[in-house]
Design an enzyme around this catalytic site. Structure first.
Site, short mmCIF file in Angstrom:
data_model
loop_
_atom_site.label_atom_id
_atom_site.label_comp_id
_atom_site.label_asym_id
_atom_site.label_seq_id
_atom_site.Cartn_x
_atom_site.Cartn_y
_atom_site.Cartn_z
N ASP B 31 0.85 -1.19 0.00
CA ASP B 31 0.00 0.00 0.00
C ASP B 31 0.89 1.25 0.00
O ASP B 31 1.90 1.29 0.71
CB ASP B 31 -0.89 -0.02 1.26
N ILE B 32 0.54 2.25 -0.79
CA ILE B 32 1.40 3.44 -0.84
C ILE B 32 1.23 4.32 0.41
O ILE B 32 2.04 5.20 0.66
CB ILE B 32 1.19 4.31 -2.12
N VAL B 97 -10.66 2.43 -3.94
CA VAL B 97 -10.48 1.97 -5.33
C VAL B 97 -11.54 0.91 -5.65
O VAL B 97 -11.62 -0.11 -4.95
CB VAL B 97 -9.06 1.39 -5.53
N HIS B 101 -10.18 -5.68 -3.28
CA HIS B 101 -8.85 -5.90 -2.71
C HIS B 101 -8.96 -6.20 -1.23
O HIS B 101 -9.91 -5.81 -0.56
CB HIS B 101 -7.93 -4.69 -2.94
N MET B 102 -7.95 -6.92 -0.75
CA MET B 102 -7.88 -7.31 0.66
C MET B 102 -6.62 -6.70 1.26
O MET B 102 -5.53 -6.86 0.71
CB MET B 102 -7.83 -8.83 0.74
#
Lengths: 115, 115
Positions: B31-32, B97, B101-102
């Site tokens: 993750d950013i 987003v 996603h997990m």
């Protein structure tokens, strides 16, 4: 069933639970310390301790827990607004009861903080 | 692939991603905006918008995402200490987003607050 496990005892009816779903594989009941108006725990009947002890052939069980959580979100009227699914694993993950469970939470704009 | 989807573009290599796993079905990258020393996103290659748009036959994909998350937790050295898996769905759930996603987070004692 593990005699010392509070979730096994709820599933067995020895401790009361506010059930919202029961089938042969998965049960769901409301968390006794809800963090939002919808806070449901989805629990496999089998005493699987955590994600760490999940067998590869039980992966689809987790998938069915997610689909069941979605169905419950629809029942609760929060499916369109949104919800969060959380599985805590182990001590630093915040897992308190050592019986695999998935939190379904929603009913308000949830906090962006997830950890 | 959805041209407007940032995760599809990361998967396609159009936007850089710090990948920790890639297979035919699932990719994982950091993750950013990490909330802990381990904060990885597990993402199916297919553009599935959210849990709400998951087909029943894709349930086992979610199961494989969980098993993959566990493997990554082991790689990160946090499997024994514990970790958290989070799937946000929709606006109130905090999904930013719109590609399923997990989150895998860990590396410190996580906050008990999950919503």
């Amino acid at each position: 069933m593990s005699e010392s496990c509070v979730f096994c005892r709820i599933i067995a009816g020895e401790i009361p639970g506010d059930f919202v779903h029961r089938d042969e594989e998965i049960v769901a009941f409301r968390d006794i310390n809800p963090v939002a108006s919808t806070h449901i725990l989805l629990v496999p009947r089998d005493h699987i301790e955590s994600v760490q002890s999940l067998l590869p052939e039980q992966a689809d069980l987790v998938g069915r827990m997610v689909l069941r959580a979605r169905e419950l979100a629809e029942q609760e009227g929060i499916a369109d607004r949104g919800y969060r699914l959380v599985v805590n694993c182990g001590s630093e993950g915040g897992q308190i009861v050592p019986h695999l469970h998935m939190h379904l939470i929603g009913g308000r704009k949830l906090d962006d903080r997830i950890g």
